[in-house]
Motif scaffolding. Structure first.
Motif, PDB file in Angstrom:
ATOM      1  N   LYS A  46      -6.498  16.786 -46.489  1.00 16.88           N
ATOM      2  CA  LYS A  46      -6.590  17.954 -45.619  1.00 16.88           C
ATOM      3  C   LYS A  46      -5.191  18.524 -45.409  1.00 16.88           C
ATOM      4  O   LYS A  46      -4.258  17.782 -45.107  1.00 16.88           O
ATOM      5  CB  LYS A  46      -7.205  17.572 -44.272  1.00 16.88           C
ATOM      6  CG  LYS A  46      -8.665  17.156 -44.361  1.00 16.88           C
ATOM      7  CD  LYS A  46      -9.215  16.863 -42.986  1.00 16.88           C
ATOM      8  CE  LYS A  46     -10.686  16.471 -43.043  1.00 16.88           C
ATOM      9  NZ  LYS A  46     -11.234  16.179 -41.706  1.00 16.88           N
ATOM     10  N   GLU A  56      -7.165  23.708 -44.818  1.00 15.91           N
ATOM     11  CA  GLU A  56      -7.841  23.929 -43.541  1.00 15.91           C
ATOM     12  C   GLU A  56      -7.528  25.305 -42.952  1.00 15.91           C
ATOM     13  O   GLU A  56      -8.435  26.041 -42.565  1.00 15.91           O
ATOM     14  CB  GLU A  56      -7.423  22.843 -42.542  1.00 15.91           C
ATOM     15  CG  GLU A  56      -7.818  21.435 -42.932  1.00 15.91           C
ATOM     16  CD  GLU A  56      -9.302  21.187 -42.769  1.00 15.91           C
ATOM     17  OE1 GLU A  56      -9.849  21.540 -41.717  1.00 15.91           O
ATOM     18  OE2 GLU A  56      -9.915  20.660 -43.715  1.00 15.91           O
ATOM     19  N   LYS A  57      -6.239  25.648 -42.879  1.00 18.35           N
ATOM     20  CA  LYS A  57      -5.869  26.894 -42.213  1.00 18.35           C
ATOM     21  C   LYS A  57      -4.389  27.201 -42.445  1.00 18.35           C
ATOM     22  O   LYS A  57      -3.592  26.301 -42.694  1.00 18.35           O
ATOM     23  CB  LYS A  57      -6.130  26.774 -40.707  1.00 18.35           C
ATOM     24  CG  LYS A  57      -6.300  28.090 -39.976  1.00 18.35           C
ATOM     25  CD  LYS A  57      -6.850  27.874 -38.578  1.00 18.35           C
ATOM     26  CE  LYS A  57      -7.085  29.197 -37.861  1.00 18.35           C
ATOM     27  NZ  LYS A  57      -7.634  29.011 -36.501  1.00 18.35           N
ATOM     28  N   PHE A 116      -3.207  23.481 -33.099  1.00 18.58           N
ATOM     29  CA  PHE A 116      -4.224  23.040 -34.058  1.00 18.58           C
ATOM     30  C   PHE A 116      -4.036  21.565 -34.404  1.00 18.58           C
ATOM     31  O   PHE A 116      -4.994  20.778 -34.405  1.00 18.58           O
ATOM     32  CB  PHE A 116      -4.144  23.893 -35.322  1.00 18.58           C
ATOM     33  CG  PHE A 116      -5.145  23.503 -36.385  1.00 18.58           C
ATOM     34  CD1 PHE A 116      -6.427  24.028 -36.370  1.00 18.58           C
ATOM     35  CD2 PHE A 116      -4.799  22.615 -37.391  1.00 18.58           C
ATOM     36  CE1 PHE A 116      -7.355  23.671 -37.344  1.00 18.58           C
ATOM     37  CE2 PHE A 116      -5.711  22.240 -38.366  1.00 18.58           C
ATOM     38  CZ  PHE A 116      -7.000  22.777 -38.344  1.00 18.58           C
ATOM     39  N   LEU A 117      -2.794  21.168 -34.708  1.00 18.05           N
ATOM     40  CA  LEU A 117      -2.520  19.796 -35.114  1.00 18.05           C
ATOM     41  C   LEU A 117      -2.791  18.792 -34.007  1.00 18.05           C
ATOM     42  O   LEU A 117      -3.106  17.632 -34.278  1.00 18.05           O
ATOM     43  CB  LEU A 117      -1.068  19.670 -35.574  1.00 18.05           C
ATOM     44  CG  LEU A 117      -0.739  20.303 -36.926  1.00 18.05           C
ATOM     45  CD1 LEU A 117       0.766  20.242 -37.176  1.00 18.05           C
ATOM     46  CD2 LEU A 117      -1.498  19.619 -38.046  1.00 18.05           C
ATOM     47  N   LYS A 168      -5.293  18.639 -32.116  1.00 18.83           N
ATOM     48  CA  LYS A 168      -6.702  18.240 -32.116  1.00 18.83           C
ATOM     49  C   LYS A 168      -7.264  18.024 -33.519  1.00 18.83           C
ATOM     50  O   LYS A 168      -8.370  17.508 -33.670  1.00 18.83           O
ATOM     51  CB  LYS A 168      -7.536  19.302 -31.397  1.00 18.83           C
ATOM     52  CG  LYS A 168      -7.184  19.457 -29.924  1.00 18.83           C
ATOM     53  CD  LYS A 168      -8.073  20.488 -29.249  1.00 18.83           C
ATOM     54  CE  LYS A 168      -7.728  20.620 -27.776  1.00 18.83           C
ATOM     55  NZ  LYS A 168      -8.563  21.649 -27.098  1.00 18.83           N
ATOM     56  N   ASN A 169      -6.495  18.422 -34.541  1.00 19.56           N
ATOM     57  CA  ASN A 169      -6.992  18.342 -35.917  1.00 19.56           C
ATOM     58  C   ASN A 169      -5.918  17.763 -36.828  1.00 19.56           C
ATOM     59  O   ASN A 169      -5.207  18.504 -37.514  1.00 19.56           O
ATOM     60  CB  ASN A 169      -7.400  19.731 -36.419  1.00 19.56           C
ATOM     61  CG  ASN A 169      -8.419  20.403 -35.530  1.00 19.56           C
ATOM     62  OD1 ASN A 169      -9.620  20.164 -35.634  1.00 19.56           O
ATOM     63  ND2 ASN A 169      -7.939  21.261 -34.633  1.00 19.56           N
ATOM     64  N   VAL A 192      -3.957  16.381 -39.918  1.00 22.42           N
ATOM     65  CA  VAL A 192      -4.085  16.654 -41.349  1.00 22.42           C
ATOM     66  C   VAL A 192      -3.220  15.666 -42.127  1.00 22.42           C
ATOM     67  O   VAL A 192      -2.405  14.933 -41.563  1.00 22.42           O
ATOM     68  CB  VAL A 192      -3.672  18.105 -41.690  1.00 22.42           C
ATOM     69  CG1 VAL A 192      -4.580  19.103 -40.983  1.00 22.42           C
ATOM     70  CG2 VAL A 192      -2.206  18.349 -41.353  1.00 22.42           C
ATOM     71  N   ASN A 203      -4.932   9.711 -29.406  1.00 21.20           N
ATOM     72  CA  ASN A 203      -5.222   9.840 -30.835  1.00 21.20           C
ATOM     73  C   ASN A 203      -4.337   8.945 -31.700  1.00 21.20           C
ATOM     74  O   ASN A 203      -4.341   9.074 -32.925  1.00 21.20           O
ATOM     75  CB  ASN A 203      -5.040  11.297 -31.281  1.00 21.20           C
ATOM     76  CG  ASN A 203      -6.023  12.215 -30.596  1.00 21.20           C
ATOM     77  OD1 ASN A 203      -7.168  11.850 -30.358  1.00 21.20           O
ATOM     78  ND2 ASN A 203      -5.585  13.419 -30.273  1.00 21.20           N
TER      79      ASN A 203
END
Length: 232
Positions: A3, A30-31, A42-43, A45-46, A48, A156
């Motif tokens: 990702k 992803e984006k 973004f990073l 919560k997501n 990569v 996390n």
């Protein structure tokens, strides 16, 4: 599947990276972001595996952005400035793409990332019984299983407390790490703690002692701990 996201203040550069990424079946783009703040959000919560990063950004430099990340994915710089190449080595970047770069050159860079990714993800079964290869910061760290004191969950992230060295922080879930560990050697005793059985010094009053540290036994894990140690 790797990702990836990209951060570049030029929208056309982001479009090119996305287009190139579509040519590689192991890469999931992803984006793309033109603002560092949006990328950070973004990073958070997501997570990569790979970051394409321009160095010359308006709010903060790409180098500053990368250093600010609590967990550092694999890094490929994409920039128009060759004079920053030395900094990429300091950060252990996978590669340094000088704009304008071709699909062929892009492919060489992402294949390097793919090789590194596989090194982490596909350790042999025999080696797994002795150690883990985990992504940490900008590279990979080898964690000797016998050296682990206990594993602590922090949102996390996981903090792996190791004998005679600083804790190792990785972005991984408790469940994912447990799947990599031998259930005969490690036990989860709390929603936030995993411990190696051979390190346990005592089990008293819902507390486990390891290397002078007291680790709580969670209510949902009491029965399993009692079954393992025949405690009352």
């Amino acid at each position: 599947m790797i990702k990836a996201i990209a951060l570049d203040d030029e929208p056309l550069a982001l479009e090119l990276i996305e287009t190139y990424s579509q040519q590689f079946d192991f890469l999931q783009f992803e984006k793309g972001f033109t603002k560092t703040a949006a990328a950070l959000q973004f990073l958070d919560k997501n997570p990569v595996d790979l970051l394409f990063l321009d160095i010359n950004m308006p709010a903060m430099s790409g180098v500053e952005f990368y250093k600010s990340l609590p967990y550092k994915p694999m890094l490929i710089f994409t920039t128009s400035y060759s004079e920053f190449a030395l900094e990429s080595y300091d950060l252990n970047a996978v590669d340094y793409l000088l704009k304008p770069f071709t699909l062929d050159r892009f492919g060489k860079a992402v294949n390097k990332a793919y090789d590194l990714y596989n090194l982490v993800q596909h350790a042999t079964t025999s080696e797994k019984s002795k150690h883990l290869m985990l992504k940490v910061d900008h590279g990979v760290v080898k964690v000797i299983l016998d050296s682990i004191l206990f594993i602590e969950g922090l949102d996390n992230y996981l903090k792996i407390h190791v004998q005679n060295q600083a804790p190792i922080v990785v972005r991984l879930t408790m469940k994912a790490l447990l799947e990599k560990l031998n259930e005969k050697e490690f036990i989860r005793v709390h929603r936030s703690y995993i411990v190696p059985l051979h390190r346990i010094e005592s089990v008293k009053q819902k507390m486990i002692t390891i290397a002078g540290e007291e680790i709580p036994i969670g209510k949902n894990y009491e029965e399993e701990v009692k079954a393992r140690f025949n405690t009352q």
